[in-house]
Design a protein around this motif. Sequence first.
Motif, PDB file in Angstrom:
ATOM      1  N   LEU A   5      -4.703  13.201  -6.332  1.00  0.00           N
ATOM      2  CA  LEU A   5      -5.036  14.080  -5.222  1.00  0.00           C
ATOM      3  C   LEU A   5      -6.405  13.730  -4.676  1.00  0.00           C
ATOM      4  CD1 LEU A   5      -3.878  17.587  -6.421  1.00  0.00           C
ATOM      5  CD2 LEU A   5      -2.622  15.860  -5.177  1.00  0.00           C
ATOM      6  N   TYR A   6      -6.606  14.027  -3.392  1.00  0.00           N
ATOM      7  CA  TYR A   6      -7.928  13.815  -2.793  1.00  0.00           C
ATOM      8  C   TYR A   6      -8.964  14.602  -3.571  1.00  0.00           C
ATOM      9  CZ  TYR A   6     -11.793  13.875   0.428  1.00  0.00           C
ATOM     10  OH  TYR A   6     -13.038  13.748   0.974  1.00  0.00           O
ATOM     11  N   THR A   7      -8.576  15.794  -4.021  1.00  0.00           N
ATOM     12  CA  THR A   7      -9.512  16.656  -4.720  1.00  0.00           C
ATOM     13  C   THR A   7      -9.887  16.117  -6.081  1.00  0.00           C
ATOM     14  OG1 THR A   7      -7.721  17.908  -5.717  1.00  0.00           O
ATOM     15  CG2 THR A   7      -8.568  18.696  -3.614  1.00  0.00           C
ATOM     16  N   GLY A   8      -9.266  15.040  -6.536  1.00  0.00           N
ATOM     17  CA  GLY A   8      -9.567  14.486  -7.838  1.00  0.00           C
ATOM     18  C   GLY A   8      -8.549  14.887  -8.871  1.00  0.00           C
ATOM     19  N   LEU A   9      -7.591  15.753  -8.517  1.00  0.00           N
ATOM     20  CA  LEU A   9      -6.591  16.190  -9.465  1.00  0.00           C
ATOM     21  C   LEU A   9      -5.589  15.079  -9.727  1.00  0.00           C
ATOM     22  CD1 LEU A   9      -5.197  18.469 -11.029  1.00  0.00           C
ATOM     23  CD2 LEU A   9      -4.061  19.114  -8.908  1.00  0.00           C
ATOM     24  N   ILE A  10      -5.259  14.823 -10.978  1.00  0.00           N
ATOM     25  CA  ILE A  10      -4.279  13.812 -11.340  1.00  0.00           C
ATOM     26  C   ILE A  10      -3.040  14.523 -11.851  1.00  0.00           C
ATOM     27  CG2 ILE A  10      -3.793  11.801 -12.778  1.00  0.00           C
ATOM     28  CD1 ILE A  10      -6.016  11.400 -10.739  1.00  0.00           C
ATOM     29  N   LEU A  11      -1.929  14.361 -11.138  1.00  0.00           N
ATOM     30  CA  LEU A  11      -0.699  15.044 -11.504  1.00  0.00           C
ATOM     31  C   LEU A  11       0.138  14.148 -12.406  1.00  0.00           C
ATOM     32  CD1 LEU A  11       0.273  16.675  -8.112  1.00  0.00           C
ATOM     33  CD2 LEU A  11      -1.056  17.619  -9.986  1.00  0.00           C
ATOM     34  N   ALA A  12      -0.374  13.825 -13.558  1.00  0.00           N
ATOM     35  CA  ALA A  12       0.381  13.015 -14.493  1.00  0.00           C
ATOM     36  C   ALA A  12      -0.358  12.987 -15.807  1.00  0.00           C
ATOM     37  CB  ALA A  12       0.552  11.585 -13.959  1.00  0.00           C
ATOM     38  N   GLY A  13       0.338  12.557 -16.846  1.00  0.00           N
ATOM     39  CA  GLY A  13      -0.304  12.372 -18.133  1.00  0.00           C
ATOM     40  C   GLY A  13      -0.686  13.677 -18.776  1.00  0.00           C
ATOM     41  N   GLN A  96      -1.714  26.988  -4.860  1.00  0.00           N
ATOM     42  CA  GLN A  96      -1.308  25.645  -4.443  1.00  0.00           C
ATOM     43  C   GLN A  96      -2.529  24.758  -4.249  1.00  0.00           C
ATOM     44  OE1 GLN A  96       1.095  26.845  -0.937  1.00  0.00           O
ATOM     45  NE2 GLN A  96       2.790  25.836  -1.974  1.00  0.00           N
ATOM     46  N   VAL A  97      -2.303  23.467  -4.369  1.00  0.00           N
ATOM     47  CA  VAL A  97      -3.322  22.479  -4.074  1.00  0.00           C
ATOM     48  C   VAL A  97      -2.739  21.504  -3.054  1.00  0.00           C
ATOM     49  CG1 VAL A  97      -2.649  20.959  -5.983  1.00  0.00           C
ATOM     50  CG2 VAL A  97      -4.963  20.814  -5.058  1.00  0.00           C
ATOM     51  N   TYR A  98      -3.560  21.137  -2.061  1.00  0.00           N
ATOM     52  CA  TYR A  98      -3.112  20.190  -1.042  1.00  0.00           C
ATOM     53  C   TYR A  98      -3.522  18.782  -1.438  1.00  0.00           C
ATOM     54  CZ  TYR A  98      -2.719  17.626   3.316  1.00  0.00           C
ATOM     55  OH  TYR A  98      -2.394  16.678   4.259  1.00  0.00           O
ATOM     56  N   ASN A  99      -2.562  17.875  -1.416  1.00  0.00           N
ATOM     57  CA  ASN A  99      -2.781  16.481  -1.775  1.00  0.00           C
ATOM     58  C   ASN A  99      -2.873  15.645  -0.502  1.00  0.00           C
ATOM     59  OD1 ASN A  99      -2.709  13.872  -2.695  1.00  0.00           O
ATOM     60  ND2 ASN A  99      -0.767  14.035  -3.772  1.00  0.00           N
ATOM     61  N   ALA A 100      -4.096  15.272  -0.121  1.00  0.00           N
ATOM     62  CA  ALA A 100      -4.272  14.487   1.099  1.00  0.00           C
ATOM     63  C   ALA A 100      -3.767  13.057   0.959  1.00  0.00           C
ATOM     64  CB  ALA A 100      -5.741  14.479   1.511  1.00  0.00           C
ATOM     65  N   LYS A 101      -3.446  12.629  -0.279  1.00  0.00           N
ATOM     66  CA  LYS A 101      -2.913  11.276  -0.470  1.00  0.00           C
ATOM     67  C   LYS A 101      -1.482  11.144   0.053  1.00  0.00           C
ATOM     68  CE  LYS A 101      -6.407   9.387  -2.710  1.00  0.00           C
ATOM     69  NZ  LYS A 101      -7.154   8.240  -2.182  1.00  0.00           N
ATOM     70  N   ASP A 102      -0.743  12.291   0.063  1.00  0.00           N
ATOM     71  CA  ASP A 102       0.625  12.218   0.582  1.00  0.00           C
ATOM     72  C   ASP A 102       0.949  13.371   1.528  1.00  0.00           C
ATOM     73  OD1 ASP A 102       0.865  14.384  -1.100  1.00  0.00           O
ATOM     74  OD2 ASP A 102       2.247  13.435  -2.499  1.00  0.00           O
ATOM     75  N   GLY A 103      -0.044  14.222   1.810  1.00  0.00           N
ATOM     76  CA  GLY A 103       0.165  15.316   2.745  1.00  0.00           C
ATOM     77  C   GLY A 103       1.060  16.418   2.228  1.00  0.00           C
ATOM     78  N   LEU A 105       1.943  19.787  -0.652  1.00  0.00           N
ATOM     79  CA  LEU A 105       1.401  20.881  -1.449  1.00  0.00           C
ATOM     80  C   LEU A 105       2.062  20.895  -2.822  1.00  0.00           C
ATOM     81  CD1 LEU A 105       1.451  23.759   1.209  1.00  0.00           C
ATOM     82  CD2 LEU A 105      -0.581  22.680   0.255  1.00  0.00           C
ATOM     83  N   TYR A 106       1.267  21.210  -3.857  1.00  0.00           N
ATOM     84  CA  TYR A 106       1.781  21.288  -5.219  1.00  0.00           C
ATOM     85  C   TYR A 106       1.284  22.576  -5.871  1.00  0.00           C
ATOM     86  CZ  TYR A 106       2.706  16.335  -4.490  1.00  0.00           C
ATOM     87  OH  TYR A 106       3.157  15.131  -3.977  1.00  0.00           O
ATOM     88  N   SER A 107       2.070  23.111  -6.797  1.00  0.00           N
ATOM     89  CA  SER A 107       1.620  24.279  -7.550  1.00  0.00           C
ATOM     90  C   SER A 107       0.474  23.855  -8.457  1.00  0.00           C
ATOM     91  CB  SER A 107       2.768  24.846  -8.382  1.00  0.00           C
ATOM     92  OG  SER A 107       3.245  23.901  -9.316  1.00  0.00           O
ATOM     93  N   GLY A 122      -2.100  20.711 -12.243  1.00  0.00           N
ATOM     94  CA  GLY A 122      -1.092  20.779 -11.194  1.00  0.00           C
ATOM     95  C   GLY A 122       0.223  20.224 -11.670  1.00  0.00           C
ATOM     96  N   CYS A 123       1.281  20.628 -10.995  1.00  0.00           N
ATOM     97  CA  CYS A 123       2.621  20.189 -11.370  1.00  0.00           C
ATOM     98  C   CYS A 123       3.389  19.735 -10.139  1.00  0.00           C
ATOM     99  CB  CYS A 123       3.399  21.306 -12.053  1.00  0.00           C
ATOM    100  SG  CYS A 123       2.681  21.865 -13.610  1.00  0.00           S
ATOM    101  N   VAL A 124       4.177  18.689 -10.298  1.00  0.00           N
ATOM    102  CA  VAL A 124       5.060  18.201  -9.251  1.00  0.00           C
ATOM    103  C   VAL A 124       6.455  18.741  -9.548  1.00  0.00           C
ATOM    104  CG1 VAL A 124       6.024  16.169  -8.121  1.00  0.00           C
ATOM    105  CG2 VAL A 124       3.705  16.101  -9.029  1.00  0.00           C
ATOM    106  N   MET A 125       6.958  19.569  -8.646  1.00  0.00           N
ATOM    107  CA  MET A 125       8.300  20.149  -8.798  1.00  0.00           C
ATOM    108  C   MET A 125       8.479  20.844 -10.148  1.00  0.00           C
ATOM    109  SD  MET A 125       9.655  19.365  -5.881  1.00  0.00           S
ATOM    110  CE  MET A 125      11.416  19.600  -6.101  1.00  0.00           C
ATOM    111  N   GLY A 126       7.419  21.460 -10.650  1.00  0.00           N
ATOM    112  CA  GLY A 126       7.524  22.216 -11.888  1.00  0.00           C
ATOM    113  C   GLY A 126       7.412  21.397 -13.156  1.00  0.00           C
ATOM    114  N   PHE A 127       7.237  20.086 -13.036  1.00  0.00           N
ATOM    115  CA  PHE A 127       7.059  19.250 -14.220  1.00  0.00           C
ATOM    116  C   PHE A 127       6.069  18.138 -13.881  1.00  0.00           C
ATOM    117  CE2 PHE A 127      10.596  17.639 -11.796  1.00  0.00           C
ATOM    118  CZ  PHE A 127      10.451  16.273 -11.801  1.00  0.00           C
ATOM    119  N   LEU A 128       5.934  17.152 -14.773  1.00  0.00           N
ATOM    120  CA  LEU A 128       4.913  16.116 -14.619  1.00  0.00           C
ATOM    121  C   LEU A 128       3.535  16.757 -14.430  1.00  0.00           C
ATOM    122  CD1 LEU A 128       6.643  13.428 -12.355  1.00  0.00           C
ATOM    123  CD2 LEU A 128       6.221  13.318 -14.797  1.00  0.00           C
TER     124      LEU A 128
END
Length: 216
Positions: A5-13, A96-103, A105-107, A122-128
């Motif tokens: 995410l632009y905000t520095g959030l990593i939605l993985a791992g 929600q958090v807005y991801n400017a890398k792909d435009g 929103l994620y929970s 953060g989570c993508v579609m409730g997982f990851l």
Amino acid sequence: MRLALYTGLILAGGFTGLTPALAADPTGDWRVADAVANIRVAQCNGSMWGAVSWEKQPGGRDEYNPDPSKKTRPTLGMATLIDMKKKPGVDQWEGQVYNAKDGQLYSATITPVGTDQLEIKGCVMGFLCGGETWTRVAPPIPLSTANAMAKGAPKPTGAAPKAQGTTGGGTTGASATAPAPAAAPKTATTAKPGQKNAADSIGDICLLPEIAGFAH
């Protein structure tokens, strides 16, 4: 799969959980983990919001936004943490958090860790699900009238009465009862609503139109 995410959030791992401090305050300015931006967090109309308050490389644009009208908007001042509500019985807010890398929103959740760290998950579609920790760079922001009434007050509140031109000595009817104050020095900046000074072009994020006009 990693979505930065632009905000520095990593939605993985995985992310090792830390116990939040009691009565911690998530407001203030926070440096994201990769140090490319600061996010200002404030309570606006009962929810926590975050907006980009500083960029390491100025001039960013929201080019991946699916809305064509927003592709050229500056990322500075853009909302990243959106309408985050406090969870009962715990110092954690979710929204929600807005991801400017792909435009998109994620929970997401934010959790203060002590007084100088903010855990973002953060989570993508409730997982990851995954996250990282931001570091405080400015103190908490006291709740103000502007914060509390942000939805109804998107206009600047510091509109000082304009000094009517006094050429010729004539006084206009309504202002005759009080002498015009000495011309207050204008801060020659192209200030946005809520701007504090030239060095801080964001000011009170609750007065940014994107946040002030949010429909609850």
